[in-house]
Design an enzyme around this catalytic site. Structure first.
Site, PDB file in Angstrom:
ATOM      1  N   VAL A 172       0.868  -1.176   0.000  1.00 22.11           N
ATOM      2  CA  VAL A 172       0.000   0.000   0.000  1.00 22.11           C
ATOM      3  C   VAL A 172       0.902   1.222   0.000  1.00 22.11           C
ATOM      4  CG1 VAL A 172      -1.755   1.245   1.274  1.00 22.11           C
ATOM      5  CG2 VAL A 172      -1.712  -1.233   1.334  1.00 22.11           C
ATOM      6  N   LEU A 173       0.768   2.046  -1.019  1.00 17.92           N
ATOM      7  CA  LEU A 173       1.598   3.245  -1.038  1.00 17.92           C
ATOM      8  C   LEU A 173       0.870   4.433  -1.652  1.00 17.92           C
ATOM      9  CD1 LEU A 173       4.395   2.814  -3.715  1.00 17.92           C
ATOM     10  CD2 LEU A 173       2.869   0.993  -3.196  1.00 17.92           C
ATOM     11  N   GLY A 225      -1.931  12.207   3.784  1.00 14.03           N
ATOM     12  CA  GLY A 225      -2.618  12.990   4.797  1.00 14.03           C
ATOM     13  C   GLY A 225      -3.978  13.479   4.372  1.00 14.03           C
ATOM     14  N   GLN A 226      -4.456  13.053   3.203  1.00 12.03           N
ATOM     15  CA  GLN A 226      -5.756  13.538   2.732  1.00 12.03           C
ATOM     16  C   GLN A 226      -6.829  12.483   2.829  1.00 12.03           C
ATOM     17  OE1 GLN A 226      -5.583  15.053  -1.238  1.00 12.03           O
ATOM     18  NE2 GLN A 226      -3.604  16.027  -0.895  1.00 12.03           N
ATOM     19  N   GLY A 227      -6.482  11.326   3.376  1.00 10.27           N
ATOM     20  CA  GLY A 227      -7.496  10.276   3.427  1.00 10.27           C
ATOM     21  C   GLY A 227      -7.516   9.417   2.186  1.00 10.27           C
ATOM     22  N   LEU A 228      -6.515   9.553   1.311  1.00  6.46           N
ATOM     23  CA  LEU A 228      -6.515   8.769   0.079  1.00  6.46           C
ATOM     24  C   LEU A 228      -6.165   7.313   0.353  1.00  6.46           C
ATOM     25  CD1 LEU A 228      -4.776  11.308  -2.291  1.00  6.46           C
ATOM     26  CD2 LEU A 228      -7.167  10.647  -2.248  1.00  6.46           C
ATOM     27  N   ASP A 237       4.187  -2.259   8.905  1.00  4.46           N
ATOM     28  CA  ASP A 237       5.352  -1.709   9.579  1.00  4.46           C
ATOM     29  C   ASP A 237       4.912  -1.037  10.859  1.00  4.46           C
ATOM     30  OD1 ASP A 237       7.179  -0.675   6.610  1.00  4.46           O
ATOM     31  OD2 ASP A 237       7.212  -2.512   7.796  1.00  4.46           O
ATOM     32  N   SER A 238       5.839  -0.911  11.793  1.00  6.90           N
ATOM     33  CA  SER A 238       5.464  -0.347  13.083  1.00  6.90           C
ATOM     34  C   SER A 238       4.900   1.056  12.947  1.00  6.90           C
ATOM     35  CB  SER A 238       6.674  -0.343  14.022  1.00  6.90           C
ATOM     36  OG  SER A 238       7.841  -0.028  13.307  1.00  6.90           O
ATOM     37  N   TYR A 249      -3.753   1.424  10.285  1.00 11.43           N
ATOM     38  CA  TYR A 249      -4.627   0.285  10.005  1.00 11.43           C
ATOM     39  C   TYR A 249      -5.578   0.008  11.152  1.00 11.43           C
ATOM     40  CZ  TYR A 249      -1.876  -0.635   5.882  1.00 11.43           C
ATOM     41  OH  TYR A 249      -1.272  -0.518   4.672  1.00 11.43           O
TER      42      TYR A 249
END
Lengths: 240, 247
Positions: free
Chosen positions: B183-184, B191-194, B219-220, B226
């Protein structure tokens, strides 16, 4: 451990019982588990197949029931302790889309009674070659992958009467071999507490990159999908 | 949607799609797509330029340049998520240009763009061929593209840049289990909720096919992200273990 010597007192000689260990070079790689020399019960004669067509979904469903293994992560436990039955069509679908399917067959008469105690197996029965058709499904394992980067192993199970004989390990090694032949080295397995020791003994460990395993468990009241005993909430349609 | 007369055919997109797939260099110039999976039998696949033997093998694709096949034909088994494409967000920038963020899933993804995006977020590089194969064999690949148009122009102008700004993919056995990987989101669009929208769409598509075990390895730094989306770390003692190659 040079600094330890100084802590114990500058002038005192180390006692004979203390042994000075060589300086420890710490590395980040976890050492593989130490294999103890148990006396493992002998492996019965089995037939391993990696052919998808050798697996009969109905037998697989019965094997799941016998092993008390559920395909859902959070299974519905019925009052008598068993998990609910799996839908055979879904099982068929899952099998078709798994990259690796390993099934283990054994002679039916050996499954019922443990091999070493069976003295009176008729010689002519032993003459029948063991094939997926003549044998009974006793072990299974499958892996889902994207064929090049990552893979996940699911549903590794062996019939309880033949457990702890190395069959599960054989299934896992076969799956791993098939995956690494395709060049996939990032192999993951989701396991519960009981299965963790088995996977650890077969060479699995915590993630090197220390990632956290997470599963979707959000429940809701409306717009839910049932998965085992969980009612998972379907995220609503909305714009960010 | 029109197909060119050259041997290269465009992938089928739903009829409500407004955009042409841009003329990027299709990485799969050396691969034949689509038919090996067996599911998208009726979809037109990209043929390699001059792929004479490929076109013979593909059979009915050879000269069907005028035929557009609906992705949801009744004879096809409904196993994979139907391709979707819609406008997620539309913003007007201070200088008058309008920027649209398009969500799409099930469409062809440009591997070079994905590699560039991975570089932008700082991920280690993976072989392009493996990346292409992984994208092809994933159950669902969801992407976010950004299209900018200056005020007064039409969005279908070919000079408008369509940039890949986000991606997420999931592998699954189509029945019980699914795992979300890779997921990237472009750092300048974070920061926009995308990212949240990407994952929610993935979950929605998976749950609609009754796939209940959705897992991922976080990742931590992103565990909280999530958690807010409904994921629980190590639920009921379930752990993910990885294979350690022993040399």
């Amino acid at each position: 451990m040079a600094f330890l010597r100084s802590i114990h007192g500058g002038g005192s000689l180390p006692s004979k019982s203390q042994t000075l260990s060589p300086p420890k070079i710490s590395n980040n790689i976890q050492k593989p588990p130490i294999r103890h020399r148990h006396r493992r019960r002998p492996t019965p004669p089995i037939f391993i197949s990696t052919n998808l067509s050798d697996v009969n979904p109905i037998h697989l469903r019965d094997l799941c029931a016998t092993c008390n293994h559920s395909v859902h992560r959070f299974p519905n436990i019925l009052p008598d302790g068993r998990s609910e039955h799996v839908d055979v069509d879904k099982l068929r679908l899952a099998l078709r889309h798994s990259s690796v399917v390993v099934s283990v067959f054994s002679r039916p008469e050996l499954v019922a009674s443990p091999p070493e105690s069976a003295a009176g197996v008729d010689w002519y029965r032993r003459m029948i070659p063991l094939t997926p058709v003549t044998g009974q499904l006793v072990g299974f394992g499958r892996a889902v992958s994207d064929s090049s980067l990552t893979a996940s192993i699911y549903d590794v199970m062996v019939i309880p009467t033949l457990q702890r004989r190395g069959i599960g390990r054989m299934i896992l090694q076969r799956i791993i071999r098939l995956l690494t032949n395709k060049g996939i080295y990032d192999i993951a397995a989701l396991c519960s507490d009981q299965e963790m020791n088995f996977f650890k003994a077969c060479g699995f460990g915590d993630d090197i990159l220390e990632s956290t395993t997470m599963m979707y468990t959000r429940s809701g009241n409306d717009m839910v999908v049932s998965a085992g005993r969980k009612l998972l909430m379907v995220p609503p349609l909305r714009k960010p | 949607m029109q197909t060119s007369s050259s041997p290269q055919l465009c992938a089928v997109v739903p009829v409500d799609c407004v955009f042409n797939s841009s003329n990027q260099l299709p990485y799969p110039a050396t691969f034949s797509l689509g038919l090996s999976a067996g599911n998208r039998k009726l979809k037109l696949s990209r043929l390699q330029a001059g792929g004479f033997w490929e076109s013979i093998r593909s059979g009915l694709i050879k000269n069907n340049s005028t035929q557009v096949i609906e992705p949801s034909s009744s004879s096809q088994e409904d196993e994979e998520p139907l391709p979707q494409e819609f406008v997620l967000v539309e913003n007007t920038l201070p200088d008058g240009t309008i920027e649209q963020i398009i969500f799409s899933s099930g469409a062809e993804v440009d591997v070079y763009a994905v590699q560039a995006l991975c570089d932008k977020v700082g991920w280690p590089r993976r072989p392009l061929s493996k990346l292409a194969a992984a994208l092809r064999n994933s159950y669902m690949v969801a992407t976010l593209h950004s299209i900018k148009k200056s005020a007064g122009e039409e969005l279908t102008e070919p000079n408008n840049e369509k940039k890949l700004i986000g991606m997420a993919r999931a592998t699954s056995d189509h029945a019980f289990n699914a795992t979300i990987w890779d997921v990237l989101v472009d750092p300048s669009y974070q920061g926009q909720g995308l990212g949240k929208a990407l994952i929610e769409k993935l979950i929605r598509a998976l749950l609609q096919r009754d796939i209940g075990n959705i897992s991922l390895f976080a990742d931590s730094k992103v565990v909280e992200f999530y958690r807010n989306l409904g994921f629980e770390p190590d639920p009921e003692g379930i752990k993910g273990m990885f294979w350690y190659p022993r040399f």
